[in-house]
Design a protein around this motif. Structure first.
Motif, PDB file in Angstrom:
ATOM      1  N   PHE A 107       0.843  -1.176   0.000  1.00 24.48           N
ATOM      2  CA  PHE A 107       0.000   0.000   0.000  1.00 24.48           C
ATOM      3  C   PHE A 107       0.883   1.231   0.000  1.00 24.48           C
ATOM      4  CE2 PHE A 107       0.727  -1.087   4.397  1.00 24.48           C
ATOM      5  CZ  PHE A 107       0.955   0.120   5.019  1.00 24.48           C
ATOM      6  N   SER A 108       0.292   2.350  -0.329  1.00 24.63           N
ATOM      7  CA  SER A 108       1.048   3.598  -0.355  1.00 24.63           C
ATOM      8  C   SER A 108       0.412   4.588   0.621  1.00 24.63           C
ATOM      9  CB  SER A 108       1.101   4.198  -1.756  1.00 24.63           C
ATOM     10  OG  SER A 108      -0.194   4.511  -2.197  1.00 24.63           O
ATOM     11  N   LEU A 109       1.229   5.489   1.114  1.00 26.76           N
ATOM     12  CA  LEU A 109       0.806   6.471   2.098  1.00 26.76           C
ATOM     13  C   LEU A 109       1.100   7.851   1.551  1.00 26.76           C
ATOM     14  CD1 LEU A 109      -0.152   6.940   5.039  1.00 26.76           C
ATOM     15  CD2 LEU A 109       2.233   6.854   5.711  1.00 26.76           C
ATOM     16  N   SER A 110       0.088   8.710   1.534  1.00 26.82           N
ATOM     17  CA  SER A 110       0.254  10.078   1.043  1.00 26.82           C
ATOM     18  C   SER A 110      -0.076  11.055   2.162  1.00 26.82           C
ATOM     19  CB  SER A 110      -0.678  10.359  -0.134  1.00 26.82           C
ATOM     20  OG  SER A 110      -0.362   9.556  -1.226  1.00 26.82           O
ATOM     21  N   LYS A 111       0.807  12.008   2.378  1.00 28.46           N
ATOM     22  CA  LYS A 111       0.511  13.077   3.309  1.00 28.46           C
ATOM     23  C   LYS A 111      -0.208  14.179   2.545  1.00 28.46           C
ATOM     24  CE  LYS A 111       4.243  12.229   6.524  1.00 28.46           C
ATOM     25  NZ  LYS A 111       5.323  12.806   7.305  1.00 28.46           N
ATOM     26  N   TRP A 112      -1.121  14.840   3.215  1.00 30.60           N
ATOM     27  CA  TRP A 112      -1.893  15.907   2.599  1.00 30.60           C
ATOM     28  C   TRP A 112      -1.415  17.246   3.156  1.00 30.60           C
ATOM     29  CZ3 TRP A 112      -6.344  15.499  -0.668  1.00 30.60           C
ATOM     30  CH2 TRP A 112      -6.586  14.195  -1.097  1.00 30.60           C
ATOM     31  N   PRO A 166      -2.840  16.051  -2.019  1.00 31.52           N
ATOM     32  CA  PRO A 166      -1.907  15.006  -1.593  1.00 31.52           C
ATOM     33  C   PRO A 166      -0.503  15.264  -2.124  1.00 31.52           C
ATOM     34  CG  PRO A 166      -3.277  14.195  -3.355  1.00 31.52           C
ATOM     35  CD  PRO A 166      -3.778  15.571  -2.999  1.00 31.52           C
ATOM     36  N   PRO A 220       3.075  10.076  -3.075  1.00 33.12           N
ATOM     37  CA  PRO A 220       2.915   8.909  -2.200  1.00 33.12           C
ATOM     38  C   PRO A 220       4.215   8.159  -2.008  1.00 33.12           C
ATOM     39  CG  PRO A 220       1.926   8.484  -4.333  1.00 33.12           C
ATOM     40  CD  PRO A 220       2.394   9.914  -4.346  1.00 33.12           C
ATOM     41  N   SER A 221       4.341   7.537  -0.849  1.00 33.22           N
ATOM     42  CA  SER A 221       5.501   6.683  -0.574  1.00 33.22           C
ATOM     43  C   SER A 221       5.017   5.255  -0.377  1.00 33.22           C
ATOM     44  CB  SER A 221       6.250   7.169   0.670  1.00 33.22           C
ATOM     45  OG  SER A 221       5.400   7.132   1.797  1.00 33.22           O
ATOM     46  N   SER A 222       5.683   4.306  -0.989  1.00 27.15           N
ATOM     47  CA  SER A 222       5.304   2.896  -0.871  1.00 27.15           C
ATOM     48  C   SER A 222       5.831   2.322   0.423  1.00 27.15           C
ATOM     49  CB  SER A 222       5.859   2.086  -2.040  1.00 27.15           C
ATOM     50  OG  SER A 222       5.282   2.518  -3.242  1.00 27.15           O
ATOM     51  N   ILE A 223       5.004   1.478   1.024  1.00 28.84           N
ATOM     52  CA  ILE A 223       5.398   0.825   2.274  1.00 28.84           C
ATOM     53  C   ILE A 223       5.320  -0.672   2.083  1.00 28.84           C
ATOM     54  CG2 ILE A 223       4.797   0.504   4.680  1.00 28.84           C
ATOM     55  CD1 ILE A 223       3.737   3.332   4.677  1.00 28.84           C
TER      56      ILE A 223
END
Length: 64
Positions: free
Chosen positions: A48-53, A58, A61-64
């Protein structure tokens, strides 16, 4: 006081059902023979990827 006779054993052991289910799934995967074991272990992976707003939009995104 309620009787503890009807309590599932996983609850009596202090686990949640999700924890119990994960333990059982890992045991089954480890008992499989190759190549089925490798396929089952690959399906276990989650990406999954995480995006800071910031400012209502957004960021990258960074992949985890």
């Amino acid at each position: 006081m309620a009787s503890t006779a009807a309590v599932p054993f996983w609850r009596a052991a202090g686990m949640t059902y999700i924890t119990y289910s994960n333990i059982c799934a890992n045991l089954v995967r480890n008992c499989l023979k190759e190549p089925l074991k490798a396929e089952a272990l690959n399906r276990e992976k989650v990406h999954f990827s995480l995006s800071k707003w910031a400012g209502g939009k957004p960021e990258k995104p960074s992949s985890i």
